[in-house]
Design an enzyme around this catalytic site. Structure first.
Site, PDB file in Angstrom:
ATOM      1  N   GLU A  88       0.832  -1.205   0.000  1.00 24.58           N
ATOM      2  CA  GLU A  88       0.000   0.000   0.000  1.00 24.58           C
ATOM      3  C   GLU A  88       0.870   1.259   0.000  1.00 24.58           C
ATOM      4  O   GLU A  88       0.569   2.237  -0.701  1.00 24.58           O
ATOM      5  CB  GLU A  88      -0.943  -0.002   1.197  1.00 24.58           C
ATOM      6  CG  GLU A  88      -1.937   1.139   1.206  1.00 24.58           C
ATOM      7  CD  GLU A  88      -2.924   1.086   0.057  1.00 24.58           C
ATOM      8  OE1 GLU A  88      -3.143   2.144  -0.579  1.00 24.58           O
ATOM      9  OE2 GLU A  88      -3.492   0.011  -0.216  1.00 24.58           O
ATOM     10  N   GLU A 139       1.590   6.450  -7.024  1.00 25.71           N
ATOM     11  CA  GLU A 139       0.503   7.360  -7.409  1.00 25.71           C
ATOM     12  C   GLU A 139       0.939   8.818  -7.294  1.00 25.71           C
ATOM     13  O   GLU A 139       0.671   9.627  -8.198  1.00 25.71           O
ATOM     14  CB  GLU A 139      -0.732   7.107  -6.547  1.00 25.71           C
ATOM     15  CG  GLU A 139      -1.476   5.850  -6.903  1.00 25.71           C
ATOM     16  CD  GLU A 139      -2.746   5.669  -6.078  1.00 25.71           C
ATOM     17  OE1 GLU A 139      -3.082   6.555  -5.256  1.00 25.71           O
ATOM     18  OE2 GLU A 139      -3.408   4.636  -6.263  1.00 25.71           O
TER      19      GLU A 139
END
Length: 115
Positions: free
Chosen positions: A58, A65
């Site tokens: 994550e 991102e």
């Protein structure tokens, strides 16, 4: 300074990513189950590794991102692929963690139900 940067990064992850909250909730639930069922040290190691792999996945997904958003603020097909692959890595690790959890906890649950 390195530790401060690392803790800042963890805080950014937790503050900015809804899925990180879901993973943390699952982590607390799994740790509670481990304590309740008194799993052995090998099982704790496997559970810990599964938790870490999901959280690290994550974190890397979030970093990718952020970088993609800076590199290409406008939509781009390769940026989309990059983000999709990173998200897929998180899904793969989460599914693997669920499988590990089922392998470890199902026998305890069965024993609890049928005793």
């Amino acid at each position: 300074k390195s530790f401060r940067y690392a803790f800042t990064g963890i805080a950014v992850l937790i503050k900015s990513q809804h899925n990180a909250w879901i993973h943390l909730f699952a982590t607390i639930l799994v740790i509670g189950c481990g304590l309740f069922f008194q799993i052995d040290s090998v099982e704790w190691c496997l559970v810990t590794l599964a938790i870490l792999v999901v959280l690290v996945s994550e974190a890397f997904n979030t970093a990718i991102e952020f970088l993609c958003n800076v590199a290409s603020p406008a939509p781009h097909p390769l940026i989309k692929k990059s983000k999709d692959v990173a998200a897929g890595a998180v899904l793969i690790s989460a599914v693997g963690a669920v499988i590990i959890g089922l392998i470890i906890f199902l026998p305890y649950l069965r024993a609890q139900v049928f005793s």
